[in-house]
Design a protein around this motif. Structure first.
Motif, PDB file in Angstrom:
ATOM      1  N   LYS A 263     -30.007   1.290  -1.135  1.00 45.79           N
ATOM      2  CA  LYS A 263     -29.087   1.389   0.005  1.00 45.79           C
ATOM      3  C   LYS A 263     -27.660   1.595  -0.520  1.00 45.79           C
ATOM      4  CE  LYS A 263     -29.967  -2.502   2.127  1.00 45.79           C
ATOM      5  NZ  LYS A 263     -30.228  -3.607   3.046  1.00 45.79           N
ATOM      6  N   PRO A 264     -27.074   2.754  -0.295  1.00 49.32           N
ATOM      7  CA  PRO A 264     -25.720   3.018  -0.787  1.00 49.32           C
ATOM      8  C   PRO A 264     -24.691   2.023  -0.247  1.00 49.32           C
ATOM      9  CG  PRO A 264     -26.715   5.034   0.074  1.00 49.32           C
ATOM     10  CD  PRO A 264     -27.649   3.910   0.372  1.00 49.32           C
ATOM     11  N   GLU A 265     -24.934   1.498   0.970  1.00 47.92           N
ATOM     12  CA  GLU A 265     -23.961   0.556   1.534  1.00 47.92           C
ATOM     13  C   GLU A 265     -23.912  -0.743   0.721  1.00 47.92           C
ATOM     14  OE1 GLU A 265     -27.773   0.198   4.039  1.00 47.92           O
ATOM     15  OE2 GLU A 265     -26.581   1.826   3.255  1.00 47.92           O
ATOM     16  N   THR A 266     -25.016  -1.100   0.072  1.00 47.43           N
ATOM     17  CA  THR A 266     -25.020  -2.292  -0.777  1.00 47.43           C
ATOM     18  C   THR A 266     -24.136  -2.065  -1.995  1.00 47.43           C
ATOM     19  OG1 THR A 266     -27.255  -2.852  -0.063  1.00 47.43           O
ATOM     20  CG2 THR A 266     -26.496  -3.865  -2.095  1.00 47.43           C
ATOM     21  N   GLY A 267     -24.260  -0.904  -2.604  1.00 48.18           N
ATOM     22  CA  GLY A 267     -23.406  -0.562  -3.744  1.00 48.18           C
ATOM     23  C   GLY A 267     -21.938  -0.563  -3.352  1.00 48.18           C
ATOM     24  N   ALA A 268     -21.644  -0.006  -2.180  1.00 43.51           N
ATOM     25  CA  ALA A 268     -20.256   0.032  -1.715  1.00 43.51           C
ATOM     26  C   ALA A 268     -19.727  -1.379  -1.488  1.00 43.51           C
ATOM     27  CB  ALA A 268     -20.163   0.857  -0.427  1.00 43.51           C
ATOM     28  N   ARG A 269     -20.548  -2.266  -0.930  1.00 46.49           N
ATOM     29  CA  ARG A 269     -20.131  -3.652  -0.706  1.00 46.49           C
ATOM     30  C   ARG A 269     -19.845  -4.361  -2.022  1.00 46.49           C
ATOM     31  NH1 ARG A 269     -24.419  -6.764   2.463  1.00 46.49           N
ATOM     32  NH2 ARG A 269     -22.902  -8.432   2.231  1.00 46.49           N
ATOM     33  N   LEU A 270     -20.721  -4.153  -2.987  1.00 45.15           N
ATOM     34  CA  LEU A 270     -20.501  -4.769  -4.297  1.00 45.15           C
ATOM     35  C   LEU A 270     -19.205  -4.283  -4.923  1.00 45.15           C
ATOM     36  CD1 LEU A 270     -24.072  -4.656  -5.887  1.00 45.15           C
ATOM     37  CD2 LEU A 270     -22.719  -6.709  -5.483  1.00 45.15           C
ATOM     38  N   LEU A 271     -18.991  -2.991  -4.864  1.00 49.83           N
ATOM     39  CA  LEU A 271     -17.784  -2.404  -5.435  1.00 49.83           C
ATOM     40  C   LEU A 271     -16.531  -2.938  -4.745  1.00 49.83           C
ATOM     41  CD1 LEU A 271     -16.821  -0.510  -7.596  1.00 49.83           C
ATOM     42  CD2 LEU A 271     -17.061   1.388  -6.001  1.00 49.83           C
ATOM     43  N   ARG A 272     -16.534  -2.984  -3.394  1.00 49.21           N
ATOM     44  CA  ARG A 272     -15.375  -3.529  -2.667  1.00 49.21           C
ATOM     45  C   ARG A 272     -15.117  -4.985  -3.042  1.00 49.21           C
ATOM     46  NH1 ARG A 272     -17.617  -0.906   1.700  1.00 49.21           N
ATOM     47  NH2 ARG A 272     -18.414  -2.854   2.550  1.00 49.21           N
ATOM     48  N   PHE A 273     -16.178  -5.760  -3.099  1.00 49.83           N
ATOM     49  CA  PHE A 273     -16.061  -7.177  -3.436  1.00 49.83           C
ATOM     50  C   PHE A 273     -15.426  -7.348  -4.819  1.00 49.83           C
ATOM     51  CE2 PHE A 273     -17.603 -11.292  -4.902  1.00 49.83           C
ATOM     52  CZ  PHE A 273     -17.485 -12.087  -3.781  1.00 49.83           C
ATOM     53  N   ALA A 274     -15.914  -6.574  -5.782  1.00 47.18           N
ATOM     54  CA  ALA A 274     -15.390  -6.660  -7.146  1.00 47.18           C
ATOM     55  C   ALA A 274     -13.938  -6.204  -7.205  1.00 47.18           C
ATOM     56  CB  ALA A 274     -16.248  -5.817  -8.088  1.00 47.18           C
ATOM     57  N   GLN A 275     -13.612  -5.114  -6.526  1.00 47.93           N
ATOM     58  CA  GLN A 275     -12.254  -4.583  -6.556  1.00 47.93           C
ATOM     59  C   GLN A 275     -11.262  -5.547  -5.926  1.00 47.93           C
ATOM     60  OE1 GLN A 275     -12.885  -0.749  -4.709  1.00 47.93           O
ATOM     61  NE2 GLN A 275     -13.116   0.293  -6.696  1.00 47.93           N
ATOM     62  N   LYS A 276     -11.638  -6.175  -4.806  1.00 47.44           N
ATOM     63  CA  LYS A 276     -10.743  -7.141  -4.147  1.00 47.44           C
ATOM     64  C   LYS A 276     -10.373  -8.286  -5.079  1.00 47.44           C
ATOM     65  CE  LYS A 276     -11.986  -6.800   0.735  1.00 47.44           C
ATOM     66  NZ  LYS A 276     -12.622  -7.518   1.858  1.00 47.44           N
ATOM     67  N   ARG A 277     -11.293  -8.665  -5.928  1.00 51.30           N
ATOM     68  CA  ARG A 277     -11.086  -9.804  -6.812  1.00 51.30           C
ATOM     69  C   ARG A 277     -10.642  -9.387  -8.216  1.00 51.30           C
ATOM     70  NH1 ARG A 277     -14.040 -10.555  -2.760  1.00 51.30           N
ATOM     71  NH2 ARG A 277     -14.392 -12.556  -1.775  1.00 51.30           N
TER      72      ARG A 277
END
Length: 95
Positions: free
Chosen positions: A7-21
């Motif tokens: 699911k590409p949306e899972t990858g996007a969520r992980l990336l956003r989460f990592a970038q925010k932190r």
């Protein structure tokens, strides 16, 4: 390392989460896996703690006799064995 997610949306969520932190994605995934493994280890530790000591640490003499009986072709019937397995923990004699 290449990681493909269904699911590409899972990858996007992980990336956003990592970038925010401000965390590298690899480190984030490692931390998530470490946490999940620790929870799993704790779950198994808790499960093992509910097993009576008589089952976890059988007395050497009882174990030796059981092995000798098995070698001699003696044993208990399958019905008796299943009955023992189903016996409530409270009824198992203390060691």
């Amino acid at each position: 390392m290449t990681l493909t997610l269904e699911k590409p949306e899972t990858g996007a969520r992980l990336l956003r989460f990592a970038q925010k932190r401000g965390i590298p994605l690899d480190d984030l995934i490692d931390d998530l896996l470490d946490g999940a493994e620790e929870e799993d280890d704790e779950k198994w530790t808790e499960d093992l703690s509910t097993i009576p000591d008589i089952l976890m640490y059988p007395k050497a003499d009882a174990l030796r006799k059981a092995l000798e009986d098995m070698d001699a072709g003696k044993g208990i019937s399958g019905t008796d064995f299943l009955a023992e397995l189903r016996r409530p923990v409270e009824e198992i004699p203390a060691s």
